[in-house]
Every structure is written in C-alpha cells, then in structure tokens.
Design an enzyme around this catalytic site. Structure first.
Site, PDB file in Angstrom:
ATOM      1  CD  GLU A  45      21.913  16.639   7.566  1.00 21.24           C
ATOM      2  OE1 GLU A  45      21.341  16.265   6.545  1.00 21.24           O
ATOM      3  OE2 GLU A  45      22.914  17.381   7.560  1.00 21.24           O
ATOM      4  CE  LYS A  68      20.998  20.153   6.597  1.00 19.61           C
ATOM      5  NZ  LYS A  68      21.351  19.683   5.242  1.00 19.61           N
ATOM      6  CB  ALA A  84      18.231  23.155   0.243  1.00 20.09           C
ATOM      7  CG  ASP A  85      18.559  17.827   4.128  1.00 16.70           C
ATOM      8  OD1 ASP A  85      18.768  16.786   3.499  1.00 16.70           O
ATOM      9  OD2 ASP A  85      19.137  18.100   5.181  1.00 16.70           O
ATOM     10  CD  GLN A  86      20.322  16.348  -2.428  1.00 14.17           C
ATOM     11  OE1 GLN A  86      20.035  17.360  -3.028  1.00 14.17           O
ATOM     12  NE2 GLN A  86      21.268  15.526  -2.824  1.00 14.17           N
TER      13      GLN A  86
END
Length: 104
Positions: A45, A68, A84-86
């Site tokens: 990542e 992902k 999801a990501d942030q």
C-alpha cells in the site's frame, strides 16, 4: 419492495468479503448484520500511495480502495468484495498513518 427482494434473491448465498484488516471497518460492517469474512489485500500500500502522490487526495483514496478490492477479487472471483480507504489531510498534504506497536 420488489426491487430489493430481487437483489436479495440474486445475491443470496454469495460470499461477502471485506478487503481490510481494520478492526474498525470490520466492526462497522458487522453492525449491519450482514455475514462477511475479512480478507486483507496483499499489496504494498505504501508503494502504491507513493505512486499515486501526484493525484488529488480524493483520487488517491479511491484508487487505493479500488486496488484493494481488485487484489481480493482476483483470488475470490465469485465474491462480492467491499473495500475502502481513507487519508488524513493537513494543508493539502496527505498525512502518514499513525504508528502502532508494529508500525512506527
């Protein structure tokens, strides 16, 4: 609602996967009552985030989430994959993830 009933029938028995090792994301999805398995995406990542650094932050977040989901769906082709990501932001710059016992 016939539309919802049709969707439920279509996906009944389909494995739902959360492409995350985040305990918070797992807890949020668990609150929905939908059965799922959490499968972390096997990817670098940090390297991907570095490669995406030229993009606006919303595009970086979306690209990370798609990566992902794609990584997990390549292994589990018949599953519904949720990802999801942030990223935190301060003065237009992405903030690094906070350290923990295994990551500083």
């Amino acid at each position: 609602n016939p539309k919802v009933d049709g969707m439920v029938a279509r996906y009944r028995g389909t494995q739902i996967l959360l492409a995350s090792s985040s305990p918070i994301r797992q807890a949020l999805l668990a609150r929905s009552g939908v059965p799922f398995d959490a499968i972390p995406a096997c990817m670098d990542e940090g390297a991907l985030q570095a490669a995406l650094a030229h993009l606006p932050l919303p595009d970086q977040v979306l690209s990370l989430a798609i990566a992902k989901a794609t990584a997990v769906s390549k292994i589990f082709a018949n599953a519904v994959v949720i990802a999801a990501d942030q990223l935190g932001e301060y003065q237009g710059q992405a903030l690094a993830k906070p350290g923990n016992a295994t990551r500083n």
